[in-house]
Design a protein around this motif. Structure first.
Motif, PDB file in Angstrom:
ATOM      1  N   GLU A 285      58.741   9.917  38.511  1.00  9.87           N
ATOM      2  CA  GLU A 285      57.275   9.934  38.512  1.00  9.87           C
ATOM      3  C   GLU A 285      56.705   8.871  37.582  1.00  9.87           C
ATOM      4  OE1 GLU A 285      56.348  14.640  39.391  1.00  9.87           O
ATOM      5  OE2 GLU A 285      57.051  14.033  37.409  1.00  9.87           O
ATOM      6  N   ARG A 286      57.404   8.602  36.482  1.00  7.33           N
ATOM      7  CA  ARG A 286      56.910   7.581  35.547  1.00  7.33           C
ATOM      8  C   ARG A 286      57.024   6.176  36.133  1.00  7.33           C
ATOM      9  NH1 ARG A 286      59.752  10.655  31.604  1.00  7.33           N
ATOM     10  NH2 ARG A 286      61.384   9.057  31.509  1.00  7.33           N
ATOM     11  N   ILE A 287      58.076   5.916  36.916  1.00 11.31           N
ATOM     12  CA  ILE A 287      58.225   4.582  37.514  1.00 11.31           C
ATOM     13  C   ILE A 287      57.661   4.527  38.927  1.00 11.31           C
ATOM     14  CG2 ILE A 287      60.247   4.081  36.096  1.00 11.31           C
ATOM     15  CD1 ILE A 287      62.013   4.665  38.477  1.00 11.31           C
ATOM     16  N   HIS A 288      57.074   5.624  39.375  1.00 14.60           N
ATOM     17  CA  HIS A 288      56.351   5.689  40.653  1.00 14.60           C
ATOM     18  C   HIS A 288      57.235   5.344  41.853  1.00 14.60           C
ATOM     19  CE1 HIS A 288      52.585   6.350  38.565  1.00 14.60           C
ATOM     20  NE2 HIS A 288      52.837   5.326  37.793  1.00 14.60           N
ATOM     21  N   LEU A 289      58.411   5.947  41.886  1.00 15.11           N
ATOM     22  CA  LEU A 289      59.313   5.770  43.019  1.00 15.11           C
ATOM     23  C   LEU A 289      59.728   7.136  43.541  1.00 15.11           C
ATOM     24  CD1 LEU A 289      61.659   2.865  41.812  1.00 15.11           C
ATOM     25  CD2 LEU A 289      59.721   2.710  43.388  1.00 15.11           C
ATOM     26  N   ASP A 290      59.989   7.193  44.835  1.00 14.36           N
ATOM     27  CA  ASP A 290      60.483   8.419  45.447  1.00 14.36           C
ATOM     28  C   ASP A 290      61.996   8.302  45.604  1.00 14.36           C
ATOM     29  OD1 ASP A 290      60.051  10.983  46.986  1.00 14.36           O
ATOM     30  OD2 ASP A 290      61.018   9.757  48.524  1.00 14.36           O
ATOM     31  N   PRO A 291      62.792   9.157  44.949  1.00 10.03           N
ATOM     32  CA  PRO A 291      64.258   8.991  44.986  1.00 10.03           C
ATOM     33  C   PRO A 291      64.839   9.124  46.386  1.00 10.03           C
ATOM     34  CG  PRO A 291      63.649  11.099  43.997  1.00 10.03           C
ATOM     35  CD  PRO A 291      62.382  10.319  44.143  1.00 10.03           C
ATOM     36  N   TRP A 292      64.236   9.964  47.239  1.00 13.18           N
ATOM     37  CA  TRP A 292      64.761  10.142  48.592  1.00 13.18           C
ATOM     38  C   TRP A 292      64.601   8.868  49.409  1.00 13.18           C
ATOM     39  CZ3 TRP A 292      67.716  14.203  49.183  1.00 13.18           C
ATOM     40  CH2 TRP A 292      67.496  15.337  48.394  1.00 13.18           C
ATOM     41  N   LEU A 293      63.397   8.319  49.408  1.00 17.68           N
ATOM     42  CA  LEU A 293      63.183   7.075  50.158  1.00 17.68           C
ATOM     43  C   LEU A 293      63.992   5.935  49.550  1.00 17.68           C
ATOM     44  CD1 LEU A 293      59.387   6.872  51.111  1.00 17.68           C
ATOM     45  CD2 LEU A 293      61.351   7.139  52.626  1.00 17.68           C
ATOM     46  N   LEU A 294      64.053   5.867  48.223  1.00 16.26           N
ATOM     47  CA  LEU A 294      64.785   4.787  47.577  1.00 16.26           C
ATOM     48  C   LEU A 294      66.267   4.841  47.937  1.00 16.26           C
ATOM     49  CD1 LEU A 294      64.557   2.415  45.602  1.00 16.26           C
ATOM     50  CD2 LEU A 294      65.081   4.012  43.755  1.00 16.26           C
ATOM     51  N   GLY A 295      66.853   6.037  47.932  1.00 15.79           N
ATOM     52  CA  GLY A 295      68.261   6.169  48.288  1.00 15.79           C
ATOM     53  C   GLY A 295      68.530   5.777  49.735  1.00 15.79           C
ATOM     54  N   LEU A 296      67.660   6.202  50.634  1.00 14.05           N
ATOM     55  CA  LEU A 296      67.830   5.848  52.044  1.00 14.05           C
ATOM     56  C   LEU A 296      67.663   4.351  52.260  1.00 14.05           C
ATOM     57  CD1 LEU A 296      65.839   8.823  53.616  1.00 14.05           C
ATOM     58  CD2 LEU A 296      68.296   8.428  53.826  1.00 14.05           C
ATOM     59  N   LEU A 297      66.713   3.742  51.556  1.00  8.42           N
ATOM     60  CA  LEU A 297      66.509   2.297  51.680  1.00  8.42           C
ATOM     61  C   LEU A 297      67.719   1.530  51.159  1.00  8.42           C
ATOM     62  CD1 LEU A 297      62.768   1.969  50.571  1.00  8.42           C
ATOM     63  CD2 LEU A 297      63.695   1.447  52.823  1.00  8.42           C
ATOM     64  N   ALA A 298      68.258   1.947  50.021  1.00  8.43           N
ATOM     65  CA  ALA A 298      69.421   1.258  49.457  1.00  8.43           C
ATOM     66  C   ALA A 298      70.625   1.364  50.388  1.00  8.43           C
ATOM     67  CB  ALA A 298      69.751   1.845  48.079  1.00  8.43           C
ATOM     68  N   PHE A 299      70.850   2.555  50.942  1.00 10.04           N
ATOM     69  CA  PHE A 299      71.972   2.734  51.863  1.00 10.04           C
ATOM     70  C   PHE A 299      71.783   1.892  53.113  1.00 10.04           C
ATOM     71  CE2 PHE A 299      74.175   4.931  55.320  1.00 10.04           C
ATOM     72  CZ  PHE A 299      75.451   5.048  54.779  1.00 10.04           C
ATOM     73  N   ASN A 300      70.554   1.853  53.626  1.00  2.00           N
ATOM     74  CA  ASN A 300      70.279   1.068  54.829  1.00  2.00           C
ATOM     75  C   ASN A 300      70.447  -0.415  54.558  1.00  2.00           C
ATOM     76  OD1 ASN A 300      69.447   0.396  57.419  1.00  2.00           O
ATOM     77  ND2 ASN A 300      67.661   1.697  57.368  1.00  2.00           N
TER      78      ASN A 300
END
Length: 381
Positions: free
Chosen positions: A29-44
């Motif tokens: 929340e402090r860095i304003h990122l969503d871990p679910w979307l970020l993980g899926l984007l990195a894997f993709n």
């Protein structure tokens, strides 16, 4: 009276401006990122680079350039996620205006490649395709306009929204780039749909499209665009010409079978039977090597991304964020659906890349920027 009482009770109990009784804020929340979307984007991204190496016949230079684009894209996404949605809302008309002026600049002095005038050469930066940025600018602009008024919109608001949507659509179609123009058109129409458009207007729009299609076929489409549609209906009629792409693509998909031939073992792309195997038809090269199982995994990744975006849209506290996130989620679905349909022979070939898989720097950076906007909407509540 009962509705007003319950409505006011909801407003008193609802958190305002993203405040919450749960402190302290988590790292995400402090860095304003969503871990679910970020993980899926990195894997993709990792999967896309892996497949690109094989689909490009092991062209390391191409993979490195794509990796650099991903790196730039992640930085852009992180930056975009820090900006509150209210700033996006205020900047939307300027972003839209710059996009329209860029499209006009393309018509006046843009680069011509393969019979299409779609790029502007920026000294020290390279070629840029302005139409890609309208994929974000269009839903932001329509959402900015509609969110200023009560929803659902009346006929006047719908009419003005259609003008806002129509100007970039016509400018992009003139390049000509029918695929991108339809995607930009769809991104704006999705905002209208999500704003609570009445079914009568939706049915009226469907009827208008049915009337326009024969006119467009006769007077607006270029000859090569008509050939693409006819090729879809009967690709074997010109197997060595316009039907070659679809025939080879379906051959690659079918030859992969259930589990695929194995990584770097595909023949259609490596022997150059599959045209544009590293760009528009990369999913065919992927299917040949990883088969039906691999394709299901890839589609599951895309499906999880879309579901997460819709969750973020539904939990947005303001109409602008809800409309923009929902429209970007639906647009992302269309990108995947159109590319998969095109490669499998159920849609005409329109040159739509597969998100995060096809080679192309501008498309990747634009997509990452759109995910940054979505994460901003999620974390700035």
């Amino acid at each position: 009276m009962s509705y007003r009482i319950h409505h006011n009770r909801f407003l008193r109990q609802a958190p305002r401006d993203g405040t919450s009784s749960r402190y302290p804020l988590s790292l995400w929340e402090r860095i304003h990122l969503d871990p679910w979307l970020l993980g899926l984007l990195a894997f993709n991204a990792v999967l896309g680079l892996t497949v690109l190496y094989s689909a490009s016949a092991e062209n390391s230079a191409l993979v490195i350039r794509q990796a650099v684009s991903f790196g730039i894209g992640f930085v852009v996404m992180l930056f975009m996620a820090q900006i509150p949605p209210k700033m996006y809302q205020g900047f939307s008309p300027y972003f839209y205006g710059i996009g329209v002026l860029s499209l006009i600049a393309v018509i006046l002095f843009g680069e011509v490649r393969m019979g299409a005038q779609r790029w502007i050469d920026i000294p020290g930066f390279g070629s840029v395709q302005p139409s890609e940025f309208l994929k974000i600018g269009m839903p932001m602009m329509v959402a900015w306009y509609l969110s200023k008024y009560p929803l659902p919109p009346n006929f006047k608001r719908v009419f003005i929204s259609l003008i806002i949507i129509g100007i970039p659509f016509l400018l992009i179609a003139e390049q000509p780039d029918l695929g991108t123009s339809l995607l930009v058109l769809a991104s704006g129409m999705f905002v209208l749909f999500l704003s609570g458009l009445s079914w009568r207007l939706i049915l009226a729009a469907v009827g208008a499209v049915a009337v326009i299609i024969p006119i467009a076929w006769q007077f607006l489409l270029h000859d090569y665009q008509r050939r693409r549609v006819m090729t879809l209906l009967d690709p074997e009629a010109d197997a060595l010409g316009s039907g070659w792409n679809i025939i080879q693509s379906k051959t690659a998909i079918g030859s992969g079978g259930f589990s695929g031939k194995g990584y770097l073992e595909g023949t259609q792309a490596h022997l150059h039977f599959l045209p544009e195997g590293h760009t528009d038809f990369i999913i065919a090269a992927f299917s040949e090597e990883f088969g039906y199982i691999g394709l299901l995994i890839l589609l599951a990744i895309y499906f999880a991304m879309i579901i997460r975006i819709f969750q973020i849209s539904l939990h947005s506290f303001h109409n602008y964020g809800r409309l923009v996130a929902g429209a970007l989620g639906l647009s992302f679905f269309v990108y995947v659906f159109v590319n998969a349909g095109m490669v499998s022979g159920i849609l005409p070939v329109v040159g739509v890349p597969l998100p995060f898989m096809s080679y192309g720097g501008t498309a990747i950076i634009t997509l990452m920027a759109s995910f940054g906007v979505i994460m901003s909407i999620h974390t700035h509540r």
